[in-house]
Structures are given as structure tokens and as C-alpha cells.
Write a protein that holds these residues in place. Structure first.
Motif, PDB file in Angstrom:
ATOM      1  N   UNK A  14       0.905  -0.940   0.142  1.00  0.00           N
ATOM      2  CA  UNK A  14      -0.146  -0.072  -0.045  1.00  0.00           C
ATOM      3  C   UNK A  14       0.741   1.193   0.051  1.00  0.00           C
ATOM      4  N   UNK A  15       2.001   1.178   0.722  1.00  0.00           N
ATOM      5  CA  UNK A  15       2.899   2.364   0.796  1.00  0.00           C
ATOM      6  C   UNK A  15       3.565   2.614  -0.547  1.00  0.00           C
ATOM      7  N   UNK A  16       4.028   1.385  -1.242  1.00  0.00           N
ATOM      8  CA  UNK A  16       4.355   1.469  -2.552  1.00  0.00           C
ATOM      9  C   UNK A  16       3.560   2.133  -3.582  1.00  0.00           C
ATOM     10  N   UNK A  17       2.270   1.644  -3.668  1.00  0.00           N
ATOM     11  CA  UNK A  17       1.216   2.033  -4.297  1.00  0.00           C
ATOM     12  C   UNK A  17       1.084   3.613  -4.317  1.00  0.00           C
ATOM     13  N   UNK A  18       1.086   4.010  -3.206  1.00  0.00           N
ATOM     14  CA  UNK A  18       0.659   5.571  -2.794  1.00  0.00           C
ATOM     15  C   UNK A  18       1.773   6.240  -3.201  1.00  0.00           C
ATOM     16  N   UNK A  19       3.090   5.604  -3.175  1.00  0.00           N
ATOM     17  CA  UNK A  19       4.219   6.503  -3.423  1.00  0.00           C
ATOM     18  C   UNK A  19       4.372   6.470  -5.020  1.00  0.00           C
ATOM     19  N   UNK A  63       6.846  -4.492  -9.564  1.00  0.00           N
ATOM     20  CA  UNK A  63       7.534  -2.997 -10.048  1.00  0.00           C
ATOM     21  C   UNK A  63       8.485  -2.708  -9.317  1.00  0.00           C
ATOM     22  N   UNK A  64       8.423  -2.742  -8.022  1.00  0.00           N
ATOM     23  CA  UNK A  64       9.861  -2.327  -7.234  1.00  0.00           C
ATOM     24  C   UNK A  64      11.076  -2.924  -7.701  1.00  0.00           C
ATOM     25  N   UNK A  65      10.813  -4.167  -7.872  1.00  0.00           N
ATOM     26  CA  UNK A  65      12.024  -5.186  -8.029  1.00  0.00           C
ATOM     27  C   UNK A  65      12.617  -4.711  -9.533  1.00  0.00           C
ATOM     28  N   UNK A  66      11.902  -4.490 -10.499  1.00  0.00           N
ATOM     29  CA  UNK A  66      11.981  -4.107 -11.802  1.00  0.00           C
ATOM     30  C   UNK A  66      12.736  -2.900 -11.891  1.00  0.00           C
ATOM     31  N   UNK A 161       8.758   6.399 -14.320  1.00  0.00           N
ATOM     32  CA  UNK A 161      10.089   5.930 -13.839  1.00  0.00           C
ATOM     33  C   UNK A 161      11.176   6.277 -14.518  1.00  0.00           C
ATOM     34  N   UNK A 162      12.299   6.569 -13.777  1.00  0.00           N
ATOM     35  CA  UNK A 162      13.427   6.853 -14.654  1.00  0.00           C
ATOM     36  C   UNK A 162      14.096   5.797 -15.178  1.00  0.00           C
ATOM     37  N   UNK A 163      13.850   4.449 -14.411  1.00  0.00           N
ATOM     38  CA  UNK A 163      14.725   3.168 -14.712  1.00  0.00           C
ATOM     39  C   UNK A 163      13.614   1.953 -14.629  1.00  0.00           C
ATOM     40  N   UNK A 164      13.500   1.377 -15.721  1.00  0.00           N
ATOM     41  CA  UNK A 164      12.433   0.159 -15.675  1.00  0.00           C
ATOM     42  C   UNK A 164      12.957  -0.996 -16.494  1.00  0.00           C
ATOM     43  N   UNK A 165      12.678  -1.935 -16.165  1.00  0.00           N
ATOM     44  CA  UNK A 165      12.966  -3.247 -17.037  1.00  0.00           C
ATOM     45  C   UNK A 165      12.074  -4.499 -16.482  1.00  0.00           C
ATOM     46  N   UNK A 166      11.987  -5.460 -17.437  1.00  0.00           N
ATOM     47  CA  UNK A 166      11.503  -6.733 -17.038  1.00  0.00           C
ATOM     48  C   UNK A 166      12.536  -7.559 -16.588  1.00  0.00           C
ATOM     49  N   UNK A 167      12.273  -7.753 -15.305  1.00  0.00           N
ATOM     50  CA  UNK A 167      13.424  -8.720 -14.491  1.00  0.00           C
ATOM     51  C   UNK A 167      12.633 -10.044 -13.719  1.00  0.00           C
ATOM     52  N   UNK A 168      11.419  -9.893 -13.548  1.00  0.00           N
ATOM     53  CA  UNK A 168      10.722 -10.643 -12.407  1.00  0.00           C
ATOM     54  C   UNK A 168      10.304 -11.991 -13.007  1.00  0.00           C
ATOM     55  N   UNK A 169      10.301 -12.318 -14.521  1.00  0.00           N
ATOM     56  CA  UNK A 169       9.386 -13.349 -14.957  1.00  0.00           C
ATOM     57  C   UNK A 169      10.397 -14.060 -15.863  1.00  0.00           C
ATOM     58  N   UNK A 170      11.580 -14.687 -15.667  1.00  0.00           N
ATOM     59  CA  UNK A 170      12.578 -15.154 -16.494  1.00  0.00           C
ATOM     60  C   UNK A 170      12.104 -16.543 -17.253  1.00  0.00           C
ATOM     61  N   UNK A 171      11.098 -17.116 -16.434  1.00  0.00           N
ATOM     62  CA  UNK A 171      10.618 -18.375 -16.911  1.00  0.00           C
ATOM     63  C   UNK A 171       9.529 -18.327 -18.226  1.00  0.00           C
TER      64      UNK A 171
END
Length: 208
Positions: A14-19, A63-66, A161-171
């Protein structure tokens, strides 16, 4: 015994979403559909997918991890594949403005005509819960540029976002797999400039 941890995760999400909303990220709320199958595995119906608290937690953490991985790679100057979303063209925003003017709305722009994603989110907030919400959101989505994969970072407009990638779904997604290979090689000290990220990014965008 895992409930306290899950509750903490819910609070953090919830904090991340509001941020994310505060910085101006656009949050579309289109209903997702799922195909139901019978006991033989054949499609039997299409229903609206239910989105629970757990879905929201995973979404925010992903999203945070990416973002975190993309920013680290950028400053470490690693060969990389970024998920890039360019700002909409002035022409597309003009057409969208002409459409939403029928509802008494207008997209706010900067002095140089530059559009911030928060201006578009304000439009979505203004029509939230109204009969025209779906129509306005659909037209807005068509006004945005298509996201693509690139070897150079140019930010993600929709997520503000200044930086973004797709990292979380390598499978299930090739760019993520390439990024995992890059990070593994970097951690092992075997990373070389031989990885053709431009070719991988172009291939991923074309085959998406």
C-alpha cells in the motif's frame, strides 16, 4: 504463523502504491478476463478475473524489483535490456484533448507542451466511476506510445519511472531471462561486452 508477515507485506504494498501514484504513475483499471476450461481442458466460458489483495501485493513488489534492478544496472554500466515507454506525441495528445473536451476535461501541459503522466492520471481520477470512464481510459491508452525493449535507458512514461526493466519473469519472458544471465555473469565476474543486448531487445520487441 505466516499471517503477520503477509499483513506487513500488505502494508508495504500500500505504501509503494501510494508512492507510485504520488510521483504521477498512470494507473489503468481495466478488468482482466480469464478463460475457463472444462474437465477435458476445453474452453467453456470467459469470465472476469477476480483481483485480490495478494495480486496487488505481488504487482507492487514486482514493479519495485524491476525498477531497482534497472537502476542498479544503469549505474553499474552493464550491457542491459530496458523496458522503455516514451512520452506521447503532441499530435496524439491534441487529438485526445479534442475528444475529452466533450466531457469538460483537458490535459494540463507544461510551458513547452511537455506532458507529465500525472496530468493523464488526473483525467482518469476525474472520470472514475462515471459512465464515460471506460471510453476515456480506452482513448487515453490509444494515445500513448507503445512500450518497447531497448539496450539504452530512456525511462518509462506510464510508470513515471526513470529506470525500468522486465526482470521478474525469466521463466516466461525472454528479456527477463537475458537480464538474469547478465546479472549472473556479472556476479561471477565472467561478464564480457560480447552480449548483444541491442539484438536481443529488438528481437523481443518485434516478437512481443
Amino acid at each position: 504463523e505466516i499471517v503477520p508477515a503477509l499483513k506487513t507485506m500488505e502494508l508495504l504494498a500500500d505504501i509503494l502504491r501510494k508512492k507510485r501514484k504520488k510521483r504521477g504513475a498512470i494507473q489503468f483499471d481495466f478488468p482482466e478476463m480469464e478463460i475457463l476450461v472444462d474437465e477435458n481442458g476445453f474452453p467453456s466460458d470467459i469470465a472476469r478475473a477476480e483481483k485480490g489483495i495478494s495480486n496487488g501485493i505481488i504487482e507492487e513488489f514486482m514493479l519495485c524489483a524491476n525498477e531497482t534492478v534497472a537502476e542498479y544496472a544503469f549505474w553499474a554500466e552493464l550491457p542491459f535490456i530496458y523496458r522503455v515507454h516514451e512520452p506521447p506525441s503532441q499530435e496524439k495528445i491534441t487529438v485526445f484533448n479534442e475528444f475529452i473536451r466533450n466531457f469538460g476535461l483537458v490535459v494540463k501541459g507544461g510551458k513547452d507542451g511537455e506532458i507529465h503522466p500525472k496530468a493523464l492520471q488526473q483525467i482518469l481520477d476525474a472520470v472514475s466511476g462515471t459512465p464515460e470512464e471506460r471510453m476515456v481510459a480506452s482513448n487515453m491508452l490509444r494515445s500513448l506510445m507503445k512500450a518497447e525493449y531497448r539496450a539504452d535507458n530512456a525511462g518509462h512514461f506510464g510508470l513515471a519511472a526513470k529506470y525500468y526493466c522486465h526482470f521478474t519473469s525469466p521463466i516466461r519472458r525472454y528479456p527477463d531471462l537475458v537480464i538474469h544471465r547478465i546479472l549472473k555473469a556479472f556476479a561471477d565476474g565472467t561478464l564480457s561486452d560480447g552480449i548483444n543486448t541491442e539484438k536481443a531487445a529488438k528481437h523481443s520487441s518485434e516478437c512481443e
